[in-house]
Design a protein around this motif. Structure first.
Motif, short mmCIF file in Angstrom:
data_model
loop_
_atom_site.label_atom_id
_atom_site.label_comp_id
_atom_site.label_asym_id
_atom_site.label_seq_id
_atom_site.Cartn_x
_atom_site.Cartn_y
_atom_site.Cartn_z
N SER A 22 -3.03 -2.61 -6.83
CA SER A 22 -1.91 -2.98 -7.66
C SER A 22 -0.65 -2.40 -7.22
O SER A 22 0.26 -3.02 -7.63
CB SER A 22 -2.13 -2.62 -9.38
N ASP A 23 -0.65 -1.14 -6.37
CA ASP A 23 0.52 -0.68 -6.03
C ASP A 23 0.85 -0.97 -4.66
O ASP A 23 1.50 -0.68 -4.00
CB ASP A 23 0.22 0.86 -6.19
N HIS A 24 0.22 -2.06 -3.96
CA HIS A 24 0.65 -2.58 -2.54
C HIS A 24 1.68 -3.22 -2.67
O HIS A 24 2.08 -3.81 -3.69
CB HIS A 24 -0.83 -3.58 -2.22
N PHE A 25 2.43 -2.92 -1.73
CA PHE A 25 3.89 -3.42 -1.15
C PHE A 25 3.77 -3.73 0.06
O PHE A 25 3.20 -3.33 0.90
CB PHE A 25 4.90 -2.54 -1.70
N THR A 26 4.85 -4.89 0.32
CA THR A 26 4.89 -5.25 1.71
C THR A 26 6.58 -5.07 1.78
O THR A 26 7.47 -5.28 0.95
CB THR A 26 4.80 -6.80 2.02
N VAL A 27 7.20 -5.10 3.08
CA VAL A 27 8.63 -4.78 3.39
C VAL A 27 8.92 -5.49 4.45
O VAL A 27 8.11 -5.34 5.54
CB VAL A 27 8.77 -3.23 3.45
N ASN A 28 10.02 -6.24 4.51
CA ASN A 28 10.58 -6.90 5.70
C ASN A 28 11.84 -6.49 5.76
O ASN A 28 12.88 -6.47 4.76
CB ASN A 28 10.46 -8.38 5.53
N SER A 50 4.32 -2.26 5.29
CA SER A 50 3.36 -2.48 4.03
C SER A 50 2.81 -0.94 3.69
O SER A 50 2.99 -0.23 4.47
CB SER A 50 2.24 -3.37 4.21
N GLY A 51 2.31 -0.83 2.44
CA GLY A 51 1.50 0.20 2.20
C GLY A 51 1.17 0.20 0.71
O GLY A 51 0.98 -0.86 0.14
N SER A 52 0.58 1.40 0.27
CA SER A 52 0.32 1.56 -0.94
C SER A 52 0.59 2.94 -1.53
O SER A 52 0.39 3.90 -0.90
CB SER A 52 -1.09 1.31 -1.16
N TRP A 53 1.31 3.00 -2.53
CA TRP A 53 1.72 4.53 -3.16
C TRP A 53 0.78 5.68 -3.08
O TRP A 53 0.79 6.72 -2.95
CB TRP A 53 2.57 4.24 -4.25
N LEU A 54 -0.54 5.12 -3.30
CA LEU A 54 -1.52 5.98 -3.29
C LEU A 54 -2.29 6.01 -1.90
O LEU A 54 -3.48 6.76 -2.10
CB LEU A 54 -2.33 5.53 -4.58
N VAL A 62 2.77 1.26 12.67
CA VAL A 62 2.81 2.61 12.90
C VAL A 62 2.59 3.24 11.46
O VAL A 62 3.70 2.93 10.57
CB VAL A 62 3.83 3.25 13.71
N VAL A 63 1.55 4.06 11.36
CA VAL A 63 1.33 4.90 9.88
C VAL A 63 2.54 5.96 9.98
O VAL A 63 2.25 6.76 10.69
CB VAL A 63 0.08 5.05 9.83
N TYR A 64 3.39 5.88 9.10
CA TYR A 64 4.11 7.02 8.67
C TYR A 64 3.84 7.94 7.93
O TYR A 64 4.27 9.40 7.64
CB TYR A 64 5.81 6.73 8.46
N TRP A 65 2.78 7.54 6.81
CA TRP A 65 2.68 8.63 5.96
C TRP A 65 1.24 8.09 5.25
O TRP A 65 0.98 7.09 5.14
CB TRP A 65 3.69 8.73 4.72
N ARG A 66 0.38 9.09 5.06
CA ARG A 66 -1.02 8.95 4.25
C ARG A 66 -0.90 10.18 3.23
O ARG A 66 -0.54 11.04 3.40
CB ARG A 66 -2.08 9.15 5.36
N ILE A 67 -1.59 9.57 2.12
CA ILE A 67 -1.69 10.59 0.89
C ILE A 67 -2.20 11.62 1.29
O ILE A 67 -2.28 12.86 0.87
CB ILE A 67 -2.21 9.81 -0.34
N SER A 68 -3.41 11.60 2.23
CA SER A 68 -4.30 12.82 2.76
C SER A 68 -3.70 13.77 3.74
O SER A 68 -3.87 14.88 4.13
CB SER A 68 -5.37 12.28 3.27
#
Length: 127
Positions: A22-28, A50-54, A62-68
């Motif tokens: 439910s917290d998934h988002f996409t960005v252009n 794209s991503g998920s706040w959680l 390229v992944v810029y942030w992971r919750i872990s």
């Protein structure tokens, strides 16, 4: 029993549940340019994300942030203030320099500017 239908998981007992968090988002991120001589615009996609706040945030694969991710604490002996911080205002600087008359003039100038801005925001906008 589960089966996937158009991105949704069908459960025998629970009906349908969406497989997208439910917290998934996409960005252009894009640039629009008017086509010269025409009443049209051309859209160019500069970046997709794209991503998920959680979970994570990624742009162009390229992944810029992971919750872990482990984040190192930011330690600084020096206090860094943003230019918009009140201590960066000219009237505050003048007070520190014990130039009280100049500080008062600057403070009044800022207050007048704020009153003017507030007045403009209160006016109804006409297109």
């Amino acid at each position: 029993y589960q089966r996937r239908v158009h991105g949704a998981v069908k459960n025998w007992w629970n009906g349908t549940k969406n497989s997208t968090p439910s917290d998934h988002f996409t960005v252009n991120i894009f640039r629009e340019q008017k086509i010269e001589g025409q009443n049209q615009t051309q859209t160019e996609i500069l970046s997709e994300g794209s991503g998920s706040w959680l979970e994570y945030v990624q742009f162009d694969g390229v992944v810029y942030w992971r919750i872990s991710d482990k984040i190192e604490p930011w330690n600084s002996d020096e206090e860094i203030l943003l230019p918009s911080h009140s201590q960066s205002r000219l009237d505050s600087i003048l007070i520190k320099a014990k130039e009280y008359d100049k500080a008062q003039i600057e403070k009044e100038r800022l207050e007048e500017l704020q009153r003017h801005d507030a007045k403009i925001r209160r006016k109804p906008h006409h297109n």
